[in-house]
Design an enzyme around this catalytic site. Structure first.
Site: not given
Length: 358
Positions: A65, A179, A211-212, A234
């Site tokens: 992501h 991340d 994504e978060e 990830d």
């Protein structure tokens, strides 16, 4: 700095919180385009790079992501301080006094996360974590009018600031946004290593958005691709720092990719997991198991697409995730790329059918 480190630097230093991933998307596009037959985006902004091995072969999705955790301006007060909404999961203790970049219509501004100093707080209050709702961003403006003149307005992105840096042990790499820029880097490198390799699949290297904030971009990207199998790459918890027990996490950086057997968003597909483990053992690629009961990955959205997509999440053990800076081990990047490349080289329609219908 070699080409690979330059790619890591460009990806991690790019700014891209959930909902505003344009800058990092263009960095990923630049690096993945030479190895793809086609590169396009879906309507939410996820980047999809298509590499054809065999035109009618199984469709394999490898997704990282693009977005990182950050903040968004919600209000400018009369003295020029900015109120904000967190974007993604933040722990209040890692935020105070950290430098940020405010992305405005007139360019980037330097800011810092401010708070009331402890010297004037009651003793009981000093014993508690400072609440995010009481923090603000100081951009050096003297008034609301000056802040607006700088270009600030509600909705602007606020991005953690940190420069990429190899550590003294050059295998350890320090940066913001691992991340999940490491997942994007792995998708790029997988397509690069498959560039001149014959295989009967169509491989999609994907940089998903949002994504978060509940795995949103993976949902639209997977609907656009309709993959037969999918891997979400990830970051995961590294358990090799003081205070973490093996029960919390027994993964160590440098010991290979994490095979995610369970997370809050999905249960790893049993037969796909076993196939991946078989390939790892055949090629002597080290790996670790992990379960993440309090977090999810893009596989959580991808595996629910259409009739269902056998999916597996693969983690890179990372120290200090969801903060301004994290540490990864370069060997884990290499091991994960090797594993995914060997997995894809071994897949064909028959193997995919066995995994899907067994």
């Amino acid at each position: 700095m070699n080409d690979q480190l330059t790619m890591f630097k460009d990806l991690t230093e790019a700014k891209g919180i959930s909902g505003n991933e344009r800058e990092v998307r263009e960095v990923m596009r630049q690096y993945i385009k030479p190895y793809a037959n086609e590169v396009y985006t879906d309507h939410l902004g996820s980047l999809i790079a298509k590499k054809i091995g065999q035109v009618d072969g199984p469709k394999i999705m490898v997704a990282g992501h693009l977005d990182e955790i950050g903040m968004m301006v919600t209000r400018i007060d009369e003295r020029g301080y900015l109120s904000f909404q967190t974007i993604g999961g933040w722990w209040s203790q890692v935020m105070l006094a950290q430098r940020v970049t405010v992305m405005t219509s007139k360019g980037d501004l330097v800011g810092i996360v401010g708070s009331k100093p402890p010297h004037i707080m009651p003793a009981e209050a000093r014993k508690k974590s400072y609440e995010i709702k009481d923090m603000f961003i100081d951009i050096g403006a003297s008034s609301k009018e000056e802040a607006e003149a700088f270009g600030v307005r509600p909705g602007d992105s606020i991005v953690p600031y940190f420069e990429f840096q190899p550590m003294k042990n050059e295998k350890l790499l320090l940066a913001k946004a691992w991340d999940n820029r490491i997942g994007c880097a792995i998708a790029i490198e997988v397509l690069k290593q498959l560039k001149d390799v014959e295989h009967p699949n169509v491989v999609y290297g994907v940089g998903t958005v949002q994504e978060e904030v509940s795995l949103r971009g993976a949902k639209t990207a997977a609907h656009a691709i309709q993959p037969d199998l999918a891997f979400a790459v990830d970051t995961g918890i590294a358990g090799d720092t003081p205070g973490i027990s093996a029960k919390d996490s027994d993964s160590k950086i440098g010991q290979g990719p994490q095979i995610v057997i369970y997370d809050r968003s999905m249960i790893g597909h049993h037969d796909l997991r076993d196939y991946v483990l078989k390939v790892a053992e055949q090629h002597h690629i080290p790996y670790q198991y992990t379960a993440i009961p309090a977090g999810g990955t893009d596989s959580g959205s991808i595996h629910l697409t259409a009739k269902g997509v056998p999916s597996l999440s693969i983690g890179i053990a990372t120290r200090y995730i969801h903060s301004h800076a994290g540490i990864i081990h370069r060997d884990d990047f290499d091991y994960t790329v090797q594993l995914l490349v060997e997995v894809i080289k071994g897949l064909n329609q028959e193997t995919v059918n066995q995994i899907t219908f067994s």
